[in-house]
Design a protein around this motif. Structure first.
Motif, PDB file in Angstrom:
ATOM      1  N   ILE A 283       0.833  -1.201   0.000  1.00 57.37           N
ATOM      2  CA  ILE A 283       0.000   0.000   0.000  1.00 57.37           C
ATOM      3  C   ILE A 283       0.870   1.253   0.000  1.00 57.37           C
ATOM      4  O   ILE A 283       0.589   2.225  -0.713  1.00 57.37           O
ATOM      5  N   GLY A 284       1.940   1.226   0.773  1.00 54.73           N
ATOM      6  CA  GLY A 284       2.862   2.368   0.767  1.00 54.73           C
ATOM      7  C   GLY A 284       3.458   2.596  -0.612  1.00 54.73           C
ATOM      8  O   GLY A 284       3.580   3.739  -1.070  1.00 54.73           O
TER       9      GLY A 284
ATOM     10  N   ALA B  36       1.009   4.113  -3.045  1.00 49.56           N
ATOM     11  CA  ALA B  36       0.936   5.567  -2.842  1.00 49.56           C
ATOM     12  C   ALA B  36       2.033   6.266  -3.645  1.00 49.56           C
ATOM     13  O   ALA B  36       1.799   7.276  -4.305  1.00 49.56           O
ATOM     14  N   HIS B  37       3.232   5.735  -3.574  1.00 57.03           N
ATOM     15  CA  HIS B  37       4.343   6.312  -4.322  1.00 57.03           C
ATOM     16  C   HIS B  37       4.072   6.236  -5.813  1.00 57.03           C
ATOM     17  O   HIS B  37       4.338   7.165  -6.572  1.00 57.03           O
TER      18      HIS B  37
ATOM     19  N   LEU C 240       3.885  15.246  -2.501  1.00 54.94           N
ATOM     20  CA  LEU C 240       3.800  13.864  -2.037  1.00 54.94           C
ATOM     21  C   LEU C 240       2.338  13.532  -1.725  1.00 54.94           C
ATOM     22  O   LEU C 240       1.564  14.410  -1.359  1.00 54.94           O
ATOM     23  N   MET C 241       2.009  12.290  -1.834  1.00 55.76           N
ATOM     24  CA  MET C 241       0.627  11.864  -1.554  1.00 55.76           C
ATOM     25  C   MET C 241       0.277  12.115  -0.083  1.00 55.76           C
ATOM     26  O   MET C 241       1.071  11.847   0.812  1.00 55.76           O
ATOM     27  N   THR C 242      -0.930  12.598   0.140  1.00 56.68           N
ATOM     28  CA  THR C 242      -1.414  12.698   1.509  1.00 56.68           C
ATOM     29  C   THR C 242      -2.604  11.766   1.678  1.00 56.68           C
ATOM     30  O   THR C 242      -3.073  11.154   0.724  1.00 56.68           O
ATOM     31  N   SER C 243      -3.095  11.686   2.900  1.00 56.06           N
ATOM     32  CA  SER C 243      -4.156  10.730   3.208  1.00 56.06           C
ATOM     33  C   SER C 243      -5.420  10.974   2.390  1.00 56.06           C
ATOM     34  O   SER C 243      -6.154  10.040   2.085  1.00 56.06           O
TER      35      SER C 243
ATOM     36  N   GLU D  84      -5.681  12.012  -0.705  1.00 63.67           N
ATOM     37  CA  GLU D  84      -5.606  11.655  -2.118  1.00 63.67           C
ATOM     38  C   GLU D  84      -5.606  10.147  -2.339  1.00 63.67           C
ATOM     39  O   GLU D  84      -5.678   9.687  -3.474  1.00 63.67           O
ATOM     40  N   MET D  85      -5.469   9.380  -1.272  1.00 62.24           N
ATOM     41  CA  MET D  85      -5.392   7.930  -1.424  1.00 62.24           C
ATOM     42  C   MET D  85      -6.761   7.349  -1.770  1.00 62.24           C
ATOM     43  O   MET D  85      -7.751   7.655  -1.110  1.00 62.24           O
TER      44      MET D  85
END
Lengths: 292, 778, 162
Positions: B669-670, B673-674, B702-705, B707-708
């Protein structure tokens, strides 16, 4: 990324602030710190003196008179966000402020700090423009008021004289039940708006638009009021076609160009945001009419 | 036999300290008397250093020293960092100096080093170092690096070509000549960064008693760093200790040994005081390695049914200003391209060029996402033109399960044949496509379009090489306390290395993970090894740990059998005891077992067995093990703003056997996100003059919560025969297919307008231009 | 060098210290009080790793001067557990749900979420995501943090029904 060396001053009255502003060369006022501290940490700002406003009495307040909303310059954005008075009489601020940064930054950030920093994308700046706010200022010559339209005079430069300090903002109230809408386009939640639009509408009992105000943020160094839209839609009734048509006026505005967005992309966003803000204002205005 | 810890969703051993704020990252370490370093960095992308005056900086109160390249030269055998992965393909050597003193070649390059009482004063003094530059023209765009008459990134070079090679196999020319259809396109993947939340940093100190040089460093490769430093300083390896304390993320760039680490180490020697340097985020943007930057021209040849006959093309890879590591990124990219599919003929011509930008070394994925992007885009292009469903064209070409092990026609950068070891790629895709409701999507899309909404679905497969060899040493020892000590040079950076090793070892030695004490990443605690990169540690260190634990188990049972006078076959280990199965009272503690093998002067050891209970293993596995998966992504495109929102990700992953499902889920999942970041947000910009344009986290996104998207993640387990645990690497899997799948979905959403996505990140500003060009009226 | 004497409450203990006026609150906590749980990820107010509670309200300690905290109460990650070392339900939930990997962003996440759950004991998933939108994590992809938070909220509601 550590701040440069400076002398720190923590005055407790506005009079002391004014004295220090006159006395100290190369000074910066520290309000919420959410804009100034990054600049100090990056050493973009190298003041010899920091005048901290956080201990000055009487600069943070929210109050309503019959005709105006009064907000002290050091009022935290968080307190604005949770103010029942603002939600009830000036709800566009309540809507707009939720887009300002994040919880942590709103806990410390102030309205005065945001206004004086004058980032082209700052939501509070756009809101003050659409609301025709007046800012109160104090300096060695005493107090004076500046109409918000005259407040931004250049890129991140306000009409404040070097020895003046913002003390408060006065916002004339729109009638109860007015339509309002604040929308913005940002890449991520909480980011500065690339382009934002704030719209206010007053409808008469037959749902005809009596008065309108619309401002765009992020397109220039100052928020842009769009008088063409404001006059064109008066006398008409809200409709999707009206908004689509009116928003086209934004297609030819001058707009900033940077790594995040070209001028033409900003113009495209301006059209879309204006349309959506007007749509929201229209819907709310109509909904409020049907309630009364 | 039921498993005790292996395969279980256990809590992590690392967490209590991290949660309580008691962890020790390098900046948390305090040594009395330590000084602080700050670096003077080049403000120019290319300039001659005409003069350098440190007098004003040195005069400031609190400043102890200002060191330049010349000062350091006296203390090191080499003033340049030798490339960690030499490659005979290199046409020129461009190793990084420790502190550059003649010609600087990228903004951010370290020129001088201030050492002061505290970081605030050090930073003050940095601005007082007076440097006169003669600014030279810079090459920012790698496409210009090879044009005739191009200026040189390094003035003394004859050109900017640092390496050139061809990767491939089979008869590509015939394949294309006879093909029913050939489709081609150009692709560009923009430079991006890793941005671990903890920047780099190190602390060096010379022990006053034994003169060991110790370097704590936020690094992924402490043992490699120790060897490099020892060689550079002309010291015996035993007199240099490099260890990684808690590390706040690595993601690739921390696998490199940096000039700052060498400079800080030398400063500690020169000043005979501990010296600490902590990188700040702005420095991180201009001095920590980056990656992705590649331009591809690629073609695919297919028959009428969409079966692949060949793929060929060229890659222009931007290497930055120096060679900080080998050619892993371009090599990985061209290798990864064909892996998932049967591609009978393949040829990719690669040119690796220098530019006046931060040097390029692996970032999560290490080039493989780029190769996968190209292949998946080509398949979509063929599918769209031939009107074949995108899932179908892939199904027709995926390497089938019964073809495993499947030998690809070429080799890794180390010359090792690429053989796909296990996996059922078609079943994996079928699973993903079914879970995603692929077949129902067209109806949903139609309904959405009727409402003026533009939604799209896209997919991509990936196969990635993991478990880079040759080995990772692990020692397992039963200590006299009865606890089990595990030591390895494998490095932890958040991926739960200690927990992973404890799960493997505890499985054999009593099943209680808290009794396994793991030391990672310390060159004083283990003799040989490499560290973390290329998704290798579970495979390499895990295999060694497993084998060592088995040997220790065997020894324990042998010793216990003598002490308990029972058959070793009747014994088992549970918690802190060895016991006779079926006879609860007959037991002996591990502590007693350990003590028994220490020996007593003049007495024989039990059973005349060898002393001690420990094993050190170096399981050697040269072949990489290949993980695979399939991602299906849904997006919504707002035509007015040209903004893309990822609304759903379905990800079916196969990484062989799973040791800890929580850790595996977290890694994927991490990395997803990348991947979304690379697909939509992460744009490390440089101007034509080589000036970095995005140097803070407000400009580099960078992705934040928020945008996930919702992620539906499921796993298949195709164990690999290549290691005893059947495990494959998992750390980079999530990022591999995402940019390709997102591009595929955006194209699908905008298919009425014929917009082609050939670049990532897909920024709204750029997509708006494509929509305008396609004549889309909002 | 401009210095002041400040008195500051941190995790319930009062400290009287002399600080340089340009020292940030984050550096003061980390290096003068040796409470290194609060981390610096960017020093320009974006990443949230340095988040502490100032009089109960989340704030970025890299954007405050230590002198500004004179007379105020600070809560850092070290102050979340009970006096006898029992983890705060959020900390426990993070451990149970793999809500951290490298742990660098974690202290800032925890203090931010402590504030959220105090103000909103029964948040929706969207509200949790919004609350941590100003906290960057490069490891987890946030999903496990959200799961952990919703679980912690449930436990806290059960233990202390409103």
């Amino acid at each position: 990324m550590k701040p440069p060396d400076f002398q720190y001053h923590a005055p407790e009255t506005i009079e002391q602030v004014v004295k220090l502003l006159a006395l100290l060369e190369n000074n910066r006022l520290l309000a919420g710190g959410q804009s100034l501290m990054p600049m100090l940490n990056m050493r973009y700002a190298m003041p010899d003196h920091i005048i901290d406003l956080n201990r000055v009495a009487g600069l943070a307040s929210i109050s309503l008179t019959k005709s105006d909303l009064l907000i002290g310059a050091m009022t935290r954005q968080r307190d604005i966000e949770f103010s029942a008075e603002i939600e009830s009489r000036c709800p566009i601020i309540s809507e707009g402020i939720r887009h300002v940064g994040h919880r942590q930054t709103r806990n410390r950030g102030t309205i005065g700090g945001s206004l004086c920093h004058l980032d082209p994308s700052a939501e509070l700046v756009t809101l003050c423009a659409v609301l025709d706010a007046t800012v109160s200022v104090v300096g060695p010559g005493g107090k004076r008021d500046i109409a918000f339209a005259d407040f931004p005079i250049g890129y991140m430069t306000s009409a404040l004289q070097p020895e003046e300090c913002l003390t408060g903002i006065r916002i004339p109230l729109w009638p109860q039940g007015h339509g309002y809408g604040f929308v913005e386009f940002a890449r991520r939640h909480g980011d500065f708006a690339i382009v934002s639009a704030a719209a206010l509408l007053e409808l008469d009992s037959s749902s005809t638009i009596k008065r309108a105000a619309i401002a765009l943020g992020g397109v220039g160094y100052a928020p842009l009021r769009v008088p063409k839209i404001e006059t064109d839609i008066v006398g008409k009734k809200p409709s999707a076609e009206l908004w689509a048509d009116a928003a086209k006026a934004c297609a030819t505005i001058e707009a900033l160009d940077d790594i995040h967005a070209s001028s033409s992309y900003r113009r495209r966003l301006a059209v879309a945001m204006a349309r959506r803000a007007l749509q929201a204002a229209g819907e709310r205005g109509l909904a409020n009419l049907s309630r009364h | 036999m039921t498993t005790k810890t292996f395969g279980k969703r256990t809590r992590r051993l690392e967490d209590p300290d991290l949660l309580r704020g008691k962890a020790r990252f390098v900046d948390d370490i305090h040594v009395d008397g330590m000084l602080h370093a700050a670096f003077v960095r080049s403000p120019h992308a290319h300039a001659k250093i005409v003069s350098l005056d440190t007098a004003n900086a040195l005069a400031m109160p609190g400043v102890h020293a200002v060191l330049t390249g010349e000062d350091l030269r006296a203390h090191a055998l080499s003033d340049r960092l030798a490339v960690a992965l030499p490659d005979r393909v290199y046409k020129q050597q461009r190793n990084r100096p420790i502190l550059v003193d003649d010609e600087t070649v990228y903004v951010g390059e370290a020129i001088a080093m201030v050492i002061a009482d505290d970081p605030y004063v050090a930073e003050d003094a940095v601005s007082r170092v007076d440097i006169e530059f003669e600014v030279l023209p810079a090459i920012s765009d790698c496409r210009q690096a090879l044009s005739p008459g191009a200026l040189n990134v390094h003035s003394d070079a004859s050109d900017n070509l640092i390496a050139e090679f061809t990767s491939g196999y089979g008869d590509v020319n015939s394949a294309f000549a006879g093909a029913a259809h050939v489709f081609g396109e150009s692709y560009w993947q923009h430079r991006g960064c890793a941005h671990a939340m903890e920047c780099r940093g190190c602390l060096a100190a010379v022990d006053p008693l034994d003169h060991t040089l110790t370097l704590w460093s936020s690094t992924q490769t402490p043992l490699m760093g120790a060897r490099l430093l020892a060689e550079m300083l002309g010291r015996e390896e035993a007199s240099v200790r490099v260890l990684a304390p808690d590390v706040g993320g690595g993601f690739g760039p921390k696998l490199v040994f940096y000039p700052e680490e060498a400079a800080v180490a030398i400063a500690a020697i020169v000043l005979n005081k501990p010296v600490k340097w902590i990188e700040d985020r702005r420095e991180h943007f201009v001095s920590t390695t980056q990656e992705r930057d590649q331009y591809w021209e690629a073609e695919i040849a297919v028959d009428d049914g969409g079966k692949i006959l060949g793929v060929r093309g060229s890659l222009l890879h931007d290497h930055g200003a120096y060679t900080a590591r080998g050619l892993t990124v371009p090599q990985g990219a061209v290798s990864a391209l064909t892996l998932a599919y049967v591609v009978p003929a393949y040829r990719m011509d690669v040119k690796v060029v220098l530019t006046n930008k931060v040097p390029v070394t692996p970032v999560r994925g290490a080039g493989q996402p780029q190769g996968i992007f190209v292949m998946e885009r080509l398949l979509d292009l063929a599918a769209r033109t031939l009107k074949i469903d995108r899932a179908d064209i892939r199904r027709r070409n995926l390497v089938p399960a019964d073809a495993m092990p499947f030998k690809k026609g070429f080799v890794t950068r180390g010359g090792i044949p690429i053989v796909l070891d296990s996996g059922d790629y078609p079943a994996c895709q079928a699973d993903a496509v079914e879970k995603a409701g692929w077949a129902d999507f067209p109806a949903r899309q139609q309904a959405a379009r009727a409402e003026g909404q533009y939604i799209g679905i896209g997919m991509a497969n990936y196969v990635e090489g993991t478990g880079r060899g040759p080995f990772e040493q692990v020692s397992v020892k039963l200590a006299s306390s009865g606890l089990i000590h595990v030591a390895t040079g494998a490095a932890a950076m958040g991926q739960g290395t200690k927990t992973m090793l404890a799960q493997i070892v505890a499985e054999q030695l009593g099943g209680v993970m808290e009794r396994v004490v793991v030391t990672t990443g310390d060159s004083a605690k283990i003799a040989m090894g490499f560290g973390g990169f290329n998704s290798r540690q579970t495979v390499m260190a895990g295999s060694s740990a497993h084998l060592a634990a088995l040997k220790v188990r065997q020894k324990i049972l042998q010793v216990a059998s003598h002490l308990l006078e029972a058959d070793a076959a009747d014994l088992d280990i549970d918690g802190e005891n060895v016991f006779v199965v079926g006879a609860a009272g007959m037991k002996i503690s591990l502590r007693q077992v350990a003590k028994a093998m220490i020996g007593s002067a003049g007495f024989t050891l039990p059973g005349n067995l060898a002393p001690g209970i420990e094993a050190t293993e170096n399981v050697v596995i040269d072949a990489m093990t290949y993980a695979n998966g399939c991602a299906v992504v849904e997006v919504a495109v707002d035509l007015a703003t040209a903004a893309v929102t990822v609304t759903r990700v379905v990800f079916v992953h196969d990484g062989g056997k799973i040791i800890n499902p929580s850790i595996v889920d977290g890694q994927i999942i991490g990395a997803i996100a990348h991947g979304i970041g690379n697909a939509l947000y992460e744009w490390m910009g440089y101007g034509d003059d080589g000036q970095p344009l995005t140097t803070n986290l407000a400009d580099y996104l960078l992705m934040t919560s928020t945008e996930m998207p919702p992620i539906s993640l499921s796993h298949r387990e195709s164990p690999t025969p290549l290691n005893p645990l059947g495990v494959k690497g998992v750390g980079e899997s999530g990022v591999m297919p995402i940019p390709a799948a997102v591009a595929s979905a955006v194209e699908d959403a905008l298919s009425p307008f014929g917009v082609r996505i050939t670049q990532v990140p897909i920024r709204p500003n750029d997509l708006a231009a494509l929509l305008d060009k396609a004549g889309v009226v909002v | 060098m401009d210095q002041r004497r400040i008195t500051i409450g941190v995790n319930g203990t009062s400290f009287s210290e002399t600080v340089s006026t340009r020292t940030t609150l984050a550096d003061f906590l980390r290096h003068q009080l040796r409470l290194t749980g609060t981390h610096l990820g960017c020093e320009h107010g974006v990443c949230g790793a340095c988040t502490v509670l100032l009089d109960g309200r989340s704030a970025r300690s890299c954007l405050m001067l230590a002198v500004q905290a004179d007379g105020h109460q600070i809560t850092t990650v070290e102050g979340l557990e009970s006096k006898d070392g029992v983890l705060h339900p959020l900390q426990q939930a993070f451990a149970d749900h793999h809500g951290l990997q490298c742990g660098f962003c974690t202290p800032g996440m925890l203090t931010t979420l402590v504030e959220l759950l105090r103000d909103n004991p029964d948040p929706s998933e969207a509200e949790v995501r919004m609350a941590i939108s100003g906290n960057l994590c490069r490891c987890t992809g946030y999903q496990s943090i959200v799961t952990a938070t919703l679980d912690a909220a449930k436990r806290m509601r059960t233990e202390h029904p409103a």
